[in-house]
Every structure is written in C-alpha cells, then in structure tokens.
Design a protein around this motif. Structure first.
Motif, PDB file in Angstrom:
ATOM      1  N   HIS A  62      29.650  27.330  59.980  1.00 46.53           N
ATOM      2  CA  HIS A  62      30.597  27.746  59.216  1.00 46.53           C
ATOM      3  C   HIS A  62      30.873  29.048  58.974  1.00 46.53           C
ATOM      4  CE1 HIS A  62      26.583  29.210  57.468  1.00 46.53           C
ATOM      5  NE2 HIS A  62      27.377  30.097  56.999  1.00 46.53           N
ATOM      6  N   LEU A  63      31.980  29.322  58.672  1.00 46.76           N
ATOM      7  CA  LEU A  63      32.800  30.658  58.367  1.00 46.76           C
ATOM      8  C   LEU A  63      32.568  31.324  57.207  1.00 46.76           C
ATOM      9  CD1 LEU A  63      34.397  32.831  60.173  1.00 46.76           C
ATOM     10  CD2 LEU A  63      36.450  31.690  59.200  1.00 46.76           C
ATOM     11  N   ASP A  64      32.245  32.496  56.814  1.00 47.56           N
ATOM     12  CA  ASP A  64      32.398  32.987  55.431  1.00 47.56           C
ATOM     13  C   ASP A  64      33.303  33.554  55.338  1.00 47.56           C
ATOM     14  OD1 ASP A  64      29.455  32.692  55.622  1.00 47.56           O
ATOM     15  OD2 ASP A  64      29.058  34.729  54.504  1.00 47.56           O
ATOM     16  N   VAL A  65      34.449  33.304  54.298  1.00 47.99           N
ATOM     17  CA  VAL A  65      35.596  33.779  54.147  1.00 47.99           C
ATOM     18  C   VAL A  65      35.770  34.477  52.844  1.00 47.99           C
ATOM     19  CG1 VAL A  65      37.937  32.944  53.480  1.00 47.99           C
ATOM     20  CG2 VAL A  65      36.703  31.632  55.133  1.00 47.99           C
ATOM     21  N   ARG A  66      36.555  35.723  53.042  1.00 49.86           N
ATOM     22  CA  ARG A  66      36.658  36.722  51.744  1.00 49.86           C
ATOM     23  C   ARG A  66      38.258  36.519  51.502  1.00 49.86           C
ATOM     24  NH1 ARG A  66      35.028  42.164  53.076  1.00 49.86           N
ATOM     25  NH2 ARG A  66      32.891  41.200  53.445  1.00 49.86           N
TER      26      ARG A  66
END
Length: 344
Positions: free
Chosen positions: A82-86
């Motif tokens: 998964h990718l953390d997205v801000r």
C-alpha cells in the motif's frame, strides 16, 4: 614525611594511591556507560507524485494514476503493498497499489467514495484533479504475497485492489488459482474487465444473495487463501477456515487484510488531553481516536488498524496496552486501567 626505600626511591603516599585508583575507576565506568554511538541519518521515504489520470472504474470508484515529476523512477513494490498518500488538505490516507509492479514509472490506486468517512475519499473524488501534486510515503507491505502452488483469492468490492496484482502474479507464475469476487452488483465491482473470466466466480447480492462463508471458501483445500473485503466477510471467512486434520482446509493457509477497522471491544476509560484541557470518556465500543476526533477533528490518522503509525501520540501519564512506552496508537490502544493523559 614517608622515608625512601633501600634504593632511595620515595614510597608512594597511600592517600594519593587511593585517589588515583578511584579516579581511574570512574573514568572506566564512564566509558562503559556512554559508548560512542555513530550518527545514523534518518531516511526520508516521502516523495512528490503528480496525478496523471483519474478514471471511473465502477459505481462510486475512481482510479488514480500517479507518477513522479519529470517521469522519474518510483520505488519498487510487491503485490499486497500500500501507499501512504498525503492529500492537498493535509489528510493522510492509505491505498493499496493495484497497478503493475514492474511499471516503475507509474502507480495506480483506486478509491471508493465513502459518504460518512473521514473526508479523504470525498476529497479525491470531488477536489483532486489531473495535474495536482500530492505526497507519497512508502510503499509498505503488511499483506505480503507468498509463492505457493495453489491459491484461492476472495475479494469483496474495493477489496479487489490488493488482490488484483496477486492474481496477475499467480497467472504469470503458472500457479493454480481461482478468484471469488463478491459485491452488491456487477456495476459496483471495479476492474472486472481486467480479470480472466474462466478463473473468476462473480457473486453479487442482487443476483445470488449475500454469500455464506462456506460458499466463498469452496475448493480451498490445500490452497493459500488471500481475502480482502468488508469486516463481516473477513470475520466469516476466518471463522469458517479451520486448517486442522479433519477440515477440508487442511494444509491450507489464510491471509487477510481489512480496509476498514475491526469492531472495537474493551473496557471504558478516561483520556485527558493535556494541551487542550479536555477530559473525555472512551466507552467500551469506541476507540480513543474516535472519541478524540469528536473534540479535535484535525487529529491525524490513517489506517485505524494500528500499523501505519500516523496517530501515534505522546503518553504523559497512565499505562496503555501498547509497547510504545511513552506513546500510544490511539486508534487501537486502550488503557490497562485508569486514566491516560495524552500530549494533545
């Protein structure tokens, strides 16, 4: 005055001998207690990402194609990551990567609109546009895909996102695999056209009714079962999957990932927010994060399952069931008894 010995050498004064020994001992202890620790430079895993394409994939679901500025090379990832997205608003959310792991020039995520969620999905659907820049962090993998000869994949709705790269990897490996894809209707199932129909069983509520866990697990004997979907689906699959010698699932393994937090159950407790001057009651069926967000809507959070670390908060007083010591994950951690005082 101490007289000299037979060779004319003056004897050492016992007082100064003792002082010297004590001083040397202190120096040795100091060197043991305070070893030289080399400086370790912290690693910054964040990087900018540009929204290249936004595409409707199903009812209430949009995919977002992301790339690095100047089309640079992106960090590698494996199926299940998964990718953390801000987001531009400052909200931080996590989304499974559902594109091609071999494509180092682009990432793909998919987001279902959640009307009563925390605002992240609404921001992506209503405000994010092609050409916008966001910040990525990762990728990370809490749902690793392991090499096996036989797989059963179970996906519910948007739970297809971590499963899709696994299916394609299993196909490429030449493994024996099957996918059960469930949802409200066919129109609600994203990426259905990317799946080979001969190995996919589609079960929708409007055509077949809500499936029983046994229906989802049919043919799972000896297979590695990968499941992602709503909490009731996962809980049912977990309860029905019993890999013992008398079960149809003997020698199989179960792997799952939730895209929503599990139900909360525990003892009630109080939480004091030192900087805000508030004391809140946390009931047994709510998390500290949920209660705190009622009073402080901008408190940061992401996964709500205890693995991303976004909501980790300083613990000033009290004892939490969290190995963090002087901090706690307010999305899942609770008091071990008595009030907790947090740095909020």
């Amino acid at each position: 005055m101490i007289p000299p010995d037979l060779r004319g050498r003056r004897a050492r004064d016992p007082f100064w001998v003792t002082v010297n020994a004590v001083f040397n001992g202190i120096q040795r202890m100091h060197s043991i207690r305070k070893p030289v620790v080399p400086y370790v430079r912290p690693v910054d895993r964040t990087f900018p990402l540009v929204v290249r394409e936004m595409r409707p994939e199903a009812e209430g679901v949009v995919s977002v194609r992301l790339s690095a500025p100047e089309s640079g090379v992106l960090p590698r990832w494996q199926p299940g990551a998964h990718l953390d997205v801000r987001l531009p608003s400052g909200r931080r959310r996590q989304y499974s990567l559902c594109g091609d792991p071999e494509d180092r020039r682009a990432y793909r995520i998919a987001v279902r609109r959640i009307p009563d969620g925390g605002g992240g999905s609404a921001e992506i659907h209503d405000e994010l546009a092609e050409g916008a820049t966001i910040v990525g962090d990762g990728p990370r993998n809490a749902f690793p895909f392991l090499a096996r000869e036989r797989y059963l994949f179970i996906a519910g709705g948007i739970g297809i996102t971590p499963i899709l790269p696994m299916v394609k990897a299993a196909q490429k490996m030449g493994a024996d695999w099957r996918l059960v894809y469930a949802g409200r209707s066919r129109a609600s199932l994203p990426f259905l056209e990317e799946l080979p129909s001969e190995r996919v069983t589609v079960r929708t509520d409007d055509e077949h009714g809500v499936p029983e866990p046994a229906d989802l697990l049919g043919g799972a004997a000896g297979a590695a079962v990968y499941c992602c979907g709503p909490a009731p689906m996962i809980d049912g699959v977990r309860a029905a999957f019993v890999p013992d010698g008398s079960s149809l699932h003997a020698e199989g393994t179960l792997h799952y990932e939730r895209f929503a937090p599990p139900a909360v159950s525990g003892e009630p407790f109080e939480v004091e927010l030192r900087r805000s001057g508030l004391t809140l009651e946390v009931p047994g069926d709510r998390s500290a994060l949920d209660v705190i967000r009622d009073a402080l809507p901008d408190v940061p959070y992401s996964c709500r399952q205890g693995f991303c670390g976004t909501c980790r908060t300083g613990l000033l007083d009290g004892e939490a069931d969290d190995p963090g010591g002087d901090s706690m994950l307010i999305c899942v951690s609770r008091s071990k008894g008595g009030r907790l005082t947090l740095d909020l």
